[in-house]
Scaffold this motif. Structure first.
Motif, PDB file in Angstrom:
ATOM      1  N   LEU A   1      -8.612   3.329  -3.650  1.00  0.00           N
ATOM      2  CA  LEU A   1      -9.506   3.830  -2.858  1.00  0.00           C
ATOM      3  C   LEU A   1      -9.759   5.530  -2.855  1.00  0.00           C
ATOM      4  CD1 LEU A   1     -11.975   3.403  -0.756  1.00  0.00           C
ATOM      5  CD2 LEU A   1     -10.379   3.712   0.921  1.00  0.00           C
TER       6      LEU A   1
ATOM      7  N   CYS B   1      -5.749  -2.333   2.815  1.00  0.00           N
ATOM      8  CA  CYS B   1      -6.377  -2.950   1.677  1.00  0.00           C
ATOM      9  C   CYS B   1      -6.122  -4.376   2.126  1.00  0.00           C
ATOM     10  CB  CYS B   1      -5.480  -2.267   0.511  1.00  0.00           C
ATOM     11  SG  CYS B   1      -5.825  -3.324  -1.060  1.00  0.00           S
TER      12      CYS B   1
ATOM     13  N   TRP C   1     -11.370  -3.044   0.910  1.00  0.00           N
ATOM     14  CA  TRP C   1     -10.779  -1.835   1.706  1.00  0.00           C
ATOM     15  C   TRP C   1     -11.697  -1.984   3.079  1.00  0.00           C
ATOM     16  CZ3 TRP C   1      -6.587   0.948   0.822  1.00  0.00           C
ATOM     17  CH2 TRP C   1      -6.075   1.062  -0.260  1.00  0.00           C
TER      18      TRP C   1
ATOM     19  N   CYS D   1      -2.960   0.584  -3.911  1.00  0.00           N
ATOM     20  CA  CYS D   1      -2.912  -0.901  -3.311  1.00  0.00           C
ATOM     21  C   CYS D   1      -2.504  -1.598  -4.336  1.00  0.00           C
ATOM     22  CB  CYS D   1      -3.964  -1.464  -2.755  1.00  0.00           C
ATOM     23  SG  CYS D   1      -4.177  -3.248  -2.146  1.00  0.00           S
TER      24      CYS D   1
ATOM     25  N   GLN E   1       0.797  -1.297  -0.033  1.00  0.00           N
ATOM     26  CA  GLN E   1      -0.110   0.009  -0.004  1.00  0.00           C
ATOM     27  C   GLN E   1       0.816   1.345   0.057  1.00  0.00           C
ATOM     28  OE1 GLN E   1      -2.978  -1.749   3.278  1.00  0.00           O
ATOM     29  NE2 GLN E   1      -3.560   0.333   2.534  1.00  0.00           N
TER      30      GLN E   1
ATOM     31  N   TYR F   1      -6.217   2.901   6.913  1.00  0.00           N
ATOM     32  CA  TYR F   1      -7.177   2.098   5.659  1.00  0.00           C
ATOM     33  C   TYR F   1      -6.277   1.138   5.246  1.00  0.00           C
ATOM     34  CZ  TYR F   1     -10.354   6.221   5.823  1.00  0.00           C
ATOM     35  OH  TYR F   1     -11.344   6.939   6.066  1.00  0.00           O
TER      36      TYR F   1
END
Lengths: 114, 111
Positions: A77, A92, A34, A23, A6, A90
């Motif tokens: 995202l 992935c 996600w 990602c 990521q 966040y």
């Protein structure tokens, strides 16, 4: 060992700005995800993606969020207009979709909205 | 509402002892169950998955599943200080292609 990667690892953005988190899933995996984790809280599902379309999304994943697989390797995202409450890690993730459906996570992207 | 429940802890266990972590889930049709370990500020790391009733052993870790009771547990034998982390129970819900996480149990191994 194959891994989910990521970028960026950390991003600070001003409220209202657009953010794209990137990602690269494991190469032979077919399902992409996600998740997010607000500091001190549980890991929450945002969206799953299979066969070039969203297969499932949570109520968190509203119109300000979108996902894309622009080429054969990246999965992104996008948060269109960030809010303070979007500050979170966040993650992935990807899986083969085979029985067991083990999901492997990337190292995460810290997003701080100021 | 599909839920995965865990005691948040902290659970304190002496070094060398067995740590027992428990999880219950609400969706009776759930298919697969996972234990992840998460160190502070890091991503979840898969420890084990199980989808058949009974026990599954991998090194110092044993996962136990009882679908009738909707209960899954993780045993860590010979606990080490490096096992101190938050342990996340995750469940693949029936007819879904996502996993849902519990809030996690903080485990602290006392040297």
């Amino acid at each position: 060992e194959p891994e989910v990667t990521q970028t960026p690892s950390h991003q600070v953005t001003q409220m209202g700005q657009e953010v794209i988190l990137r990602c690269v899933p494991i190469s032979n995996h077919l399902y992409f995800y996600w998740y997010r984790q607000i500091l001190g809280q549980k890991v929450e599902f945002l969206v799953s993606f299979y066969n070039n379309e969203i297969s499932e999304k949570s109520e968190i994943f509203d119109d300000q969020f979108s996902v894309e697989r622009p080429d054969g390797s990246n999965f992104t995202l996008k948060i269109r207009s960030t809010k303070l409450e979007d500050s979170a890690m966040y993650f992935c993730a990807s899986s083969t979709g085979l029985p067991g459906n083990t999901i492997y996570f990337g190292e995460g992207s810290w997003l701080t909205v100021v | 509402q599909k839920e995965v429940e865990q005691n948040s802890g902290p659970l304190s266990v002496p070094e060398g002892a067995i740590a027992s972590l428990n999880c219950t889930y609400s969706d009776r049709g759930s298919q697969s169950f996972f234990w992840y370990r998460q160190y502070s500020g890091k991503s979840p790391e898969l420890i084990m998955f199980i989808y058949s009733n009974g026990d599954k052993e991998d090194g110092r870790f044993t996962a136990q599943l009882n679908k009738a009771s909707q209960y899954v547990s993780l045993l860590i034998r010979d606990s080490q200080p490096s096992d101190s982390a938050t342990y996340l129970c995750a469940v693949l819900m029936n007819r879904d292609d996502k996993i849902i996480f519990g809030k996690g149990t903080r485990l602290h191994i006392l040297p």
